[in-house]
Write an enzyme that holds these catalytic residues in place. Structure first.
Site, mmCIF file in Angstrom:
data_model
loop_
_atom_site.group_PDB
_atom_site.id
_atom_site.type_symbol
_atom_site.label_atom_id
_atom_site.label_comp_id
_atom_site.label_asym_id
_atom_site.label_seq_id
_atom_site.Cartn_x
_atom_site.Cartn_y
_atom_site.Cartn_z
ATOM 1 N N CYS A 112 0.830 -1.207 0.000
ATOM 2 C CA CYS A 112 0.000 0.000 0.000
ATOM 3 C C CYS A 112 0.871 1.267 0.000
ATOM 4 O O CYS A 112 1.477 1.579 -1.010
ATOM 5 C CB CYS A 112 -0.993 -0.037 1.165
ATOM 6 S SG CYS A 112 -2.372 1.119 0.948
ATOM 7 N N HIS A 217 -3.574 -5.443 0.452
ATOM 8 C CA HIS A 217 -3.019 -5.762 1.769
ATOM 9 C C HIS A 217 -2.918 -7.275 1.985
ATOM 10 O O HIS A 217 -3.773 -7.882 2.645
ATOM 11 C CB HIS A 217 -3.883 -5.132 2.869
ATOM 12 C CG HIS A 217 -3.677 -3.667 3.019
ATOM 13 N ND1 HIS A 217 -2.755 -3.134 3.897
ATOM 14 C CD2 HIS A 217 -4.257 -2.621 2.383
ATOM 15 C CE1 HIS A 217 -2.778 -1.812 3.803
ATOM 16 N NE2 HIS A 217 -3.677 -1.472 2.893
ATOM 17 N N GLU A 219 -1.109 -8.791 3.992
ATOM 18 C CA GLU A 219 -0.960 -9.104 5.425
ATOM 19 C C GLU A 219 -2.307 -9.314 6.101
ATOM 20 O O GLU A 219 -2.367 -9.849 7.223
ATOM 21 C CB GLU A 219 -0.157 -8.004 6.136
ATOM 22 C CG GLU A 219 -0.927 -6.807 6.604
ATOM 23 C CD GLU A 219 -1.335 -5.830 5.494
ATOM 24 O OE1 GLU A 219 -2.011 -4.823 5.798
ATOM 25 O OE2 GLU A 219 -0.964 -6.078 4.319
#
Length: 251
Positions: A112, A217, A219
Site C-alpha cells: 500500500c 493488503h 498481510e
C-alpha cells in the site's frame, strides 16, 4: 537463524497528544513469522545515512508497510486539498531508506503506502486522490468496516514476478487506499492492475533481484490465501540468500 526482516512503523499520538507512539499492526509481523522470517521493527529516524546504513546492516530484507499519504513535495507537485496530512518524519526516513536499500539491492516488499514510497523514491509520481483520475472506482479507498473484506479483483500480469510468485492470474483483494501510481518510476514495470478500472496494483523492479510492491493488503489475507502468503515467503527466501551481501536471481 531466521532471516531478519526490517519492518517500518508509523506514529500514533496519545489521546492527550502529550506523547507519541511508534506502532505496527501485528498482521505484518505475523505474516513475516509465518513465512519463516524474524520481524524486526525499525523505529523512525531521520535521513542520516550512517543510521540508515546501520539499519540495513542489521537486516536481510525490508517490508515497507501501509499508512499515511506520501508528501507530494517528494514528487514535485503542490499539495492537493484531498491529500491527507503527511507525516514528515516518516516520509523523510522511508524515502531515504528505500533509496539506500534499492542501491544495495536489499530484498524489499512494499504494501500500500509501501508501494507508493518505493515508486516515489525511485522517481515516480502519484495521484493524490481517486477523484484525480476519471473513471477510478471509489471502492479502492474502502472503509474501516470493510478493511478485512475482499472487495475487488486484480489481474496478475503473465510474465511478471508477481505471477511467478503467486501462481495465479487473478485474485480478489482487500483495499484501503485513495492514492496510487500516476507515473511509474524508471526501472520498474507494472506487475498487476485492477480488473475494472486498470489502475496500477503491483509494481516490480526490472534491474534489482527482489523489489516488489502491491497496492492491496496481503498481510490481511495470508492466513487464508496461500497465494498472498507466498509474497512474504518470497521475501524471506530472498532475504535468506542476501545474508552474504550478494544479490541473487532466484524468484
Amino acid at each position: 537463524m531466521r532471516p531478519r526482516i526490517g519492518v517500518t512503523c508509523w506514529h500514533r499520538d496519545d489521546a492527550d497528544r502529550l506523547e507519541r507512539w511508534e506502532a505496527i499492526r501485528d498482521t505484518y509481523t505475523g505474516a513475516i513469522r509465518m513465512a519463516g522470517g524474524l520481524p524486526m521493527i525499525l523505529p523512525i529516524v531521520d535521513d542520516d545515512p550512517e543510521m540508515i546504513g546501520e539499519y540495513l546492516g542489521a537486516v536481510d530484507g525490508l517490508l515497507f508497510t501501509g499508512g499515511e499519504d506520501v508528501a507530494p513535495a517528494y514528487y514535485r507537485e503542490p499539495l492537493d486539498l484531498r491529500c491527507q496530512e503527511p507525516d514528515g518524519d516518516r516520509d523523510l526516513f522511508e524515502i531515504h531508506l528505500a533509496r539506500a536499500a534499492m542501491a544495495r539491492c536489499v530484498p524489499v516488499l512494499g504494501i500500500c503506502r509501501g508501494l507508493q514510497v518505493l515508486n516515489v523514491a525511485a522517481g515516480g509520481t502519484l495521484y493524490q486522490d481517486i477523484a484525480c483520475r476519471p473513471g477510478t472506482r471509489d471502492y479502492h479507498a474502502g472503509s474501516l468496516a470493510d478493511r478485512q473484506r475482499l472487495i475487488h479483483g486484480v489481474r496478475i500480469l503473465p510474465g511478471s514476478r508477481l505471477h511467478a510468485i503467486m501462481g495465479v492470474t487473478e485474485s480478489q483483494v482487500t483495499s484501503t487506499h485513495h492514492q496510487f501510481v500516476k507515473d511509474l518510476a524508471p526501472g520498474f514495470r507494472v506487475g498487476a492492475e485492477s480488473l475494472e478500472d486498470g489502475i496500477v496494483e503491483g509494481i516490480e523492479s526490472l534491474d534489482r533481484p527482489f523489489v516488489i510492491a502491491m497496492q492491496w493488503h496481503p498481510e490481511r489475507m495470508y492466513r487464508d490465501h496461500p497465494a498472498h502468503l507466498a509474497l512474504f515467503q518470497a521475501l524471506v527466501r530472498h532475504a535468506t540468500e542476501w545474508r552474504g551481501g550478494e544479490p541473487t536471481g532466484r524468484r
